[in-house]
Design a protein around this motif. Structure first.
Motif, mmCIF file in Angstrom:
data_model
loop_
_atom_site.group_PDB
_atom_site.id
_atom_site.type_symbol
_atom_site.label_atom_id
_atom_site.label_comp_id
_atom_site.label_asym_id
_atom_site.label_seq_id
_atom_site.Cartn_x
_atom_site.Cartn_y
_atom_site.Cartn_z
ATOM 1 N N ALA A 39 0.820 -1.212 0.000
ATOM 2 C CA ALA A 39 0.000 0.000 0.000
ATOM 3 C C ALA A 39 0.850 1.256 0.000
ATOM 4 C CB ALA A 39 -0.937 0.000 1.211
ATOM 5 N N THR A 40 1.984 1.232 0.709
ATOM 6 C CA THR A 40 2.841 2.417 0.790
ATOM 7 C C THR A 40 3.945 2.430 -0.245
ATOM 8 O OG1 THR A 40 4.224 1.323 2.443
ATOM 9 C CG2 THR A 40 2.384 2.666 3.246
ATOM 10 N N GLY A 41 4.252 1.301 -0.849
ATOM 11 C CA GLY A 41 5.339 1.246 -1.812
ATOM 12 C C GLY A 41 6.710 1.281 -1.171
ATOM 13 N N LEU A 42 6.816 0.974 0.117
ATOM 14 C CA LEU A 42 8.086 1.001 0.838
ATOM 15 C C LEU A 42 8.459 -0.412 1.270
ATOM 16 C CD1 LEU A 42 7.446 4.093 3.167
ATOM 17 C CD2 LEU A 42 8.675 4.081 0.996
ATOM 18 N N ASP A 43 9.763 -0.656 1.316
ATOM 19 C CA ASP A 43 10.199 -1.940 1.838
ATOM 20 C C ASP A 43 10.153 -1.911 3.369
ATOM 21 O OD1 ASP A 43 12.303 -0.326 2.546
ATOM 22 O OD2 ASP A 43 13.721 -1.193 1.120
ATOM 23 N N GLN A 44 10.482 -3.025 3.975
ATOM 24 C CA GLN A 44 10.339 -3.153 5.426
ATOM 25 C C GLN A 44 11.188 -2.145 6.167
ATOM 26 O OE1 GLN A 44 11.107 -7.082 6.861
ATOM 27 N NE2 GLN A 44 10.884 -6.529 9.033
ATOM 28 N N GLU A 45 12.435 -1.973 5.748
ATOM 29 C CA GLU A 45 13.329 -1.072 6.459
ATOM 30 C C GLU A 45 12.884 0.377 6.310
ATOM 31 O OE1 GLU A 45 18.103 0.102 6.579
ATOM 32 O OE2 GLU A 45 17.349 -1.492 5.243
ATOM 33 N N ALA A 46 12.518 0.752 5.090
ATOM 34 C CA ALA A 46 12.078 2.138 4.870
ATOM 35 C C ALA A 46 10.773 2.424 5.599
ATOM 36 C CB ALA A 46 11.925 2.391 3.379
ATOM 37 N N LEU A 47 9.873 1.441 5.610
ATOM 38 C CA LEU A 47 8.600 1.647 6.291
ATOM 39 C C LEU A 47 8.802 1.778 7.795
ATOM 40 C CD1 LEU A 47 5.532 1.822 6.163
ATOM 41 C CD2 LEU A 47 5.451 -0.686 6.238
ATOM 42 N N GLN A 48 9.658 0.948 8.356
ATOM 43 C CA GLN A 48 9.908 1.035 9.797
ATOM 44 C C GLN A 48 10.576 2.365 10.147
ATOM 45 O OE1 GLN A 48 11.950 -2.333 11.377
ATOM 46 N NE2 GLN A 48 11.795 -1.653 13.509
ATOM 47 N N ARG A 49 11.463 2.819 9.286
ATOM 48 C CA ARG A 49 12.115 4.100 9.539
ATOM 49 C C ARG A 49 11.119 5.254 9.450
ATOM 50 N NH1 ARG A 49 15.843 3.276 6.348
ATOM 51 N NH2 ARG A 49 15.041 4.336 4.491
ATOM 52 N N ARG A 50 10.206 5.126 8.509
ATOM 53 C CA ARG A 50 9.189 6.186 8.353
ATOM 54 C C ARG A 50 8.228 6.196 9.538
ATOM 55 N NH1 ARG A 50 6.640 9.122 4.188
ATOM 56 N NH2 ARG A 50 5.193 10.527 5.273
ATOM 57 N N LEU A 51 7.856 5.047 10.029
ATOM 58 C CA LEU A 51 6.883 4.993 11.123
ATOM 59 C C LEU A 51 7.492 5.360 12.466
ATOM 60 C CD1 LEU A 51 4.883 1.752 10.231
ATOM 61 C CD2 LEU A 51 4.322 4.126 9.693
ATOM 62 N N SER A 52 8.780 5.198 12.621
ATOM 63 C CA SER A 52 9.432 5.489 13.904
ATOM 64 C C SER A 52 10.053 6.878 13.943
ATOM 65 C CB SER A 52 10.510 4.438 14.179
ATOM 66 O OG SER A 52 11.480 4.429 13.135
ATOM 67 N N VAL A 53 9.698 7.749 13.020
ATOM 68 C CA VAL A 53 10.251 9.104 13.003
ATOM 69 C C VAL A 53 9.792 9.828 14.266
ATOM 70 C CG1 VAL A 53 8.279 10.022 11.717
ATOM 71 C CG2 VAL A 53 10.487 11.175 11.605
ATOM 72 N N PRO A 54 10.625 10.642 14.888
ATOM 73 C CA PRO A 54 10.213 11.375 16.093
ATOM 74 C C PRO A 54 9.001 12.265 15.800
ATOM 75 C CG PRO A 54 12.589 11.442 15.843
ATOM 76 C CD PRO A 54 12.063 10.846 14.579
ATOM 77 N N TRP A 55 8.060 12.253 16.722
ATOM 78 C CA TRP A 55 6.806 12.983 16.516
ATOM 79 C C TRP A 55 6.547 13.900 17.697
ATOM 80 C CZ3 TRP A 55 2.214 13.916 18.934
ATOM 81 C CH2 TRP A 55 1.151 14.366 18.149
ATOM 82 N N THR A 56 6.128 15.132 17.396
ATOM 83 C CA THR A 56 5.697 16.096 18.408
ATOM 84 C C THR A 56 4.444 16.783 17.883
ATOM 85 O OG1 THR A 56 7.071 17.858 17.468
ATOM 86 C CG2 THR A 56 8.046 16.499 19.226
ATOM 87 N N PRO A 57 3.618 17.303 18.753
ATOM 88 C CA PRO A 57 2.433 18.024 18.253
ATOM 89 C C PRO A 57 2.803 19.249 17.419
ATOM 90 C CG PRO A 57 2.679 18.289 20.644
ATOM 91 C CD PRO A 57 3.633 17.222 20.227
#
Length: 1000
Positions: A835-853
């Motif tokens: 669905a995202t067109g990303l491999d496992q490593e890229a997807l995990q890196r994208r989802l674990s990006v630091p987040w703040t409001p």
């Protein structure tokens, strides 16, 4: 007996009567001699100049016969009946010259019905004569001839009195017969040009008719009215009556009115009701928009006089039928006039039956199956919102508020262009924003301002959700007027498992059974950019507002928000469908999800506000913060000068009013940004016991996050998972000594765990569920309360506090949930990768990006495209003060850029660096007037002495460096690694100079 010297016209009239001794035996018909009557009518038709004399003679006879018949003379009564028949025959045969007979005819009718008002047979004969005149007249004498106008209006008023005769002094049969005679005369009036020609008298005539008709309408049951209206539809009136205005006088036919024979069964109330509805329907059918407005005003006056407002069911039936009977292009006048009448009473100190019935009538018209073209929905909703806010300012517990909310919601039943619902929603949201920030103006009462503000916000939210529900019901087969009336209490929305696309309305059972209002709808969904301005209500200081908004945003996510390329299957799992979605479509969807669009920006903002709600130390804007934020500029500097207060020359009230006035100068979106920044400053990276959210608020957070991942799985995956990780990190605190902190930690842990379970189900990843069930075994017994399914729109719900709950289970407090393992399981999901067109490593890196409001709020703002590809830098460097204008188009400030071509090379060789600085070869020197003397001091010459400002310069050729730069840009010269342009042709090979000279 023939009397000498008797005029011929008198002899012709006298010959029509039977002998005096035979007058009583001429009954029961009481007809004139047919042969003599034919001679009289022939005489009148061929000698129009004698018609006035004939009318005067007959009027004289009517006057004498009425006086004697009133005294009990039976022969005079018989003679009167014959005289009325003669007048009717003259009116029929002399229809082209009916104006010459009008004065005597109407005077005779008025004399008859006022003298013998209890004689039904005489009344019927007079009504027949009146109908004959109304059939053939062109109405031009009405309003011009004072005598004719006076007698006509007086006769019409008297027939209207007969139409509403009561049964106190008469039995039911006589009452019904009297009403039928009067209604027959009114039928002739409403199908006559006399009613419509004189516009200045239309209102007066209609007031007589409506006041008479409504008496019967409000005496019978609504079921009887439905049956009578069905009879009118199945058995229409005579075509001569329905087409009277298009037929010439020679083809018109006047109806005859007869009275039932004594001894026969008299007319029933159903017959009278049918006659009333025929009269009323004819008035609406033949009226234009202005006339329909006058009819509605007459109805209002009649309802006021007869206390008809106290019967809302009859009022709603009347409003629906008024719209149904009116011509197609003029129907909009009915609801428009209803709204205007409701606005006239907006300042009433208390709510009356008039307000409730009018609001119910408006809803009944909008929810009926009758289409309303040319309806200005924008003006309607603006007026309704003005009324709603005014009533809230007077009394936040006003009983009419639910009905007005239902009116706003029912507007969604009429969608006539694609963006209509989005436009109406934008107006509602704009008013929501103003009320949220500025509150309500004082309403003259002693109501609490904060309570008024909260009630206004909740009512507007209810109307907004109801508007969407109504629009959705166009394509729903079970959306009828009755169901719309019963679902108003659910206008604020419902949880994801109980939302039904039904419209909300406050008038339970008042819409009747006119059938299904089902229409195909191809409307545009409300865009996320429009809805995004309402997200600050999630963090409002009033729990009732937060609860209502949570229900509204749930409904928006599930039913309204556009989901282009982002949806789940019927079982709730997000799968890639190779047959339905080709590679290009899949790549496009993935690109939109990764780069971001309006929906992604909306989710970023929504996650930011949800985090604020969960962790902020305080919610909403208190009195001081509202004024301070209102007086802040876009960069946070105070724009109010407080020196007057500090120096003692002003009061705090002056400063507050100055703040309010200045706040209106700033666009709402900038004030929204200030509010968002103000709320984010109250958050913390770790939860604390001083957080303001209640247990019910955390339940709403759970419902919204679950709905986000169910409705928009791809976008929610990329925008929501980082927020979920940040929320989990915020709950990692030591709560061993504070019970409140324990409860908040358990609430957040439950939210995180249950949202991860939803994510695992959506992406078909059972490993996530296994990890969570092992870490938190007590998740089957929830700690958080269930959000309320149905919220009453006026009575603010009470939140469930943590002190009212049982202690949280230990597994929620000492949660061993490994979010990194959950993230790894999700990244390895095949569905998520496709669905995202990303491999496992890229997807995990994208989802674990630091987040703040703060970062999420920045990502929720659309960035303009202001990057210069040639220069590699931003071409817009504008001072912050220039950005205070709302909706400033950055593209309009961009410098014009174009590609480098042959023209640039030629200009460089000629010494012209740009088109704005030409160096012409034969350019004339410029003339300056800087040191010229003024014309007023020029003396006798009155001439200017030209002064050369600078000598003419010869055009300079370009230097080698400038030409080299252009050649490099064209790719012809030496290339460097930073150049973004490449030569379109390969460079020519070097040739030997000696060989070239030999060849030459």
């Amino acid at each position: 007996m023939h009397i000498p010297f008797t005029p011929n016209h008198v002899q012709l009239i006298t010959a029509c009567y039977p002998p005096s001794a035979a007058l009583l035996n001429s009954g029961p018909e009481y007809r004139p001699n047919s042969q003599e009557l034919s001679r009289l009518t022939y005489y009148a038709a061929n000698r129009p100049g004698k018609i006035t004399k004939l009318g005067s003679e007959l009027e004289k006879r009517v006057r004498a016969d009425c006086r004697r018949a009133q005294a009990g003379n039976t022969r005079a009564r018989a003679s009167l009946l014959i005289t009325l028949s003669i007048l009717k025959a003259l009116a029929t045969e002399c229809r082209r010259d009916i104006s010459l007979l009008s004065s005597s005819l109407l005077s005779s009718v008025l004399l008859t019905i006022t003298s013998l008002s209890s004689d039904l047979e005489v009344l019927a004969r007079a009504a027949t004569l009146f109908v004959s005149w109304t059939t053939y007249t062109d109405g031009h004498l009405i309003g011009v001839d004072s005598g004719v106008t006076r007698d006509y209006l007086a006769s019409l008023k008297q027939f209207a009195e007969f139409s509403r005769a009561n049964g106190k002094a008469r039995d039911a049969e006589v009452r019904n017969r009297t009403r039928l005679v009067g209604l027959s005369a009114l039928s002739g009036a409403v199908t006559s040009e006399a009613l419509y020609t004189a516009s200045q008298l239309f209102r007066e005539q209609v007031s007589f008719i409506t006041s008479a008709v409504l008496v019967t309408v409000f005496e019978v049951r609504v079921l009887t009215l439905d049956k009578a209206s069905l009879m009118i539809k199945e058995k229409p009136a005579s075509p001569y009556l329905s087409e009277f205005r298009t037929r010439p006088p020679n083809e018109r036919r006047a109806a005859s009115i007869h009275v039932h024979v004594d001894g026969d069964k008299g007319p029933s109330m159903e017959d009278v009701t049918e006659a009333c509805l025929r009269v009323l329907s004819s008035v609406f059918e033949h009226s234009n928009a202005t006339q329909v407005g006058s009819i509605m005003q007459s109805l209002f006056d009649s309802l006021e006089d007869t206390k008809g407002w106290e019967k809302p069911e009859h009022c709603c039936w009347l409003a629906r039928k008024a719209a149904d009977w009116t011509q197609y292009q003029y129907r909009y006048a009915v609801p428009t006039r209803l709204v205007e009448r409701l606005l006239e009473g907006q300042d009433a100190p208390i709510t009356t039956a008039l307000h409730s019935s009018l609001a119910a009538m408006i809803t009944a018209v909008f929810t009926s199956p009758t289409p309303l073209v040319n309806l200005s929905t924008s003006d309607i909703i603006s007026n309704l919102m003005t009324l709603l806010l005014r009533r809230v300012a007077i009394d936040p517990e006003d009983a009419v508020l639910p009905a007005v909310v239902g009116c706003i919601s029912s507007l969604g039943m009429h969608v006539y262009y694609a963006d209509q619902i989005q436009d109406l929603a934008a107006e509602l949201i704009s008013r929501l924003t103003v009320v949220e920030i500025n509150g309500l103006p004082p309403g003259g009462g002693k109501a609490d301002k904060e309570k008024c503000r909260a009630t206004a916000l909740r009512c507007l939210l209810s109307g907004l959700t109801g508007l969407m529900r109504a629009a959705d019901s166009h394509s729903s087969g079970d959306a009828s007027g009755g169901e719309l009336a019963k679902d108003h209490s659910r206008a604020g929305g419902a949880p994801s498992h109980s939302v039904s696309p039904k419209v909300a309305s406050p008038t339970d059972g008042l819409t009747g059974g006119d059938g299904m209002h089902v229409k195909p709808s191809r409307r545009t969904k409300i865009s996320p950019e429009v809805w995004q301005d309402t997200l600050t209500l999630l963090c409002d200081g009033d729990y009732g507002v937060r609860a209502n908004y949570a229900q509204s945003v749930l409904y928006y996510l599930e039913n309204e928000m556009p989901k282009r390329g982002d949806s789940t299957d019927a079982d709730g799992v997000r799968r890639v469908r190779p047959l339905a979605e080709g590679p290009i479509r899949q790549a496009s969807n993935a690109s939109v999800a990764l780069v971001g669009d309006g929906a992604s920006r909306f989710l970023n903002a929504l996650h930011s506000y949800l985090y604020v709600l969960a962790t902020a130390s305080s919610l909403g804007l208190n009195g001081g913060s509202i004024s301070s934020l209102s007086g802040q500029s876009a960069n946070g500097d105070l724009s109010v000068d407080d020196s007057r207060t500090e120096n003692g020359t002003g009061t705090s009230e002056d400063v507050a009013s100055q703040n309010h006035r200045r706040s209106m100068a700033f666009p709402p979106r900038q004030r929204k940004a200030s509010i968002a920044q103000h709320l984010i400053q109250r958050t913390s990276s770790r939860i604390s016991a001083s957080a303001s959210a209640t247990a019910s608020d955390y339940a709403h957070i759970l419902a919204i996050l679950s709905s986000i991942h169910q409705q928009l799985p791809v976008r929610a995956l990329l925008t929501g998972v980082p927020m979920l990780l940040a929320l989990d990190a915020a709950s990692r605190v030591d709560s061993s000594e504070d019970d409140t902190l324990k409860s908040r930690q358990a609430a957040i842990n439950e939210i995180v765990a249950k949202v991860w379970i939803v994510i695992g189900k959506v992406w078909d990843c059972p490993e996530i569920t296994d990890v969570i069930s092992k870490a938190i075994p007590s998740l089957d017994t929830p700690f958080l309360p269930a959000p309320p399914n149905n919220l009453d729109d006026l009575h603010s719900p009470r939140p469930v506090l943590f002190s009212q709950l049982d202690p949280p289970p230990g597994s929620l407090l000492s949660s061993d949930l490994d979010v990194h393992m959950l993230l790894a399981c999700l990244s390895s999901s095949r569905n998520a990768a496709e669905a995202t067109g990303l491999d496992q490593e890229a997807l995990q890196r994208r989802l674990s990006v630091p987040w703040t409001p703060e970062s999420a709020m920045k990502d929720s703002i659309e960035r303009p495209s202001n990057y210069d590809a040639l220069r590699g830098e931003s071409i817009l460097k504008i001072a912050p003060t220039l950005m205070h204008v709302e909706n400033l188009s950055l593209q309009s400030l961009g410098r014009f850029t174009r590609g480098v071509g042959v023209t640039d090379l030629r200009e460089a060789l000629e010494g012209r660096n740009s088109m704005s600085n030409p160096a012409l070869v034969n350019g004339a020197p410029s003339i300056s007037t800087f040191d010229h003397s003024s014309l007023t001091q020029a003396g006798d010459g009155w001439a200017l002495r030209p002064t050369r400002s600078r000598p003419a310069r010869r055009p300079q050729t370009a230097g080698p460096s400038e030409v080299r730069d252009v050649l490099n840009k064209l790719g012809i010269g030496k290339q460097n690694g930073n150049s973004l342009l490449k030569a379109s042709l390969s460079p020519l090979p070097k040739t030997d100079n000696r060989y070239a000279r030999m060849s030459a």
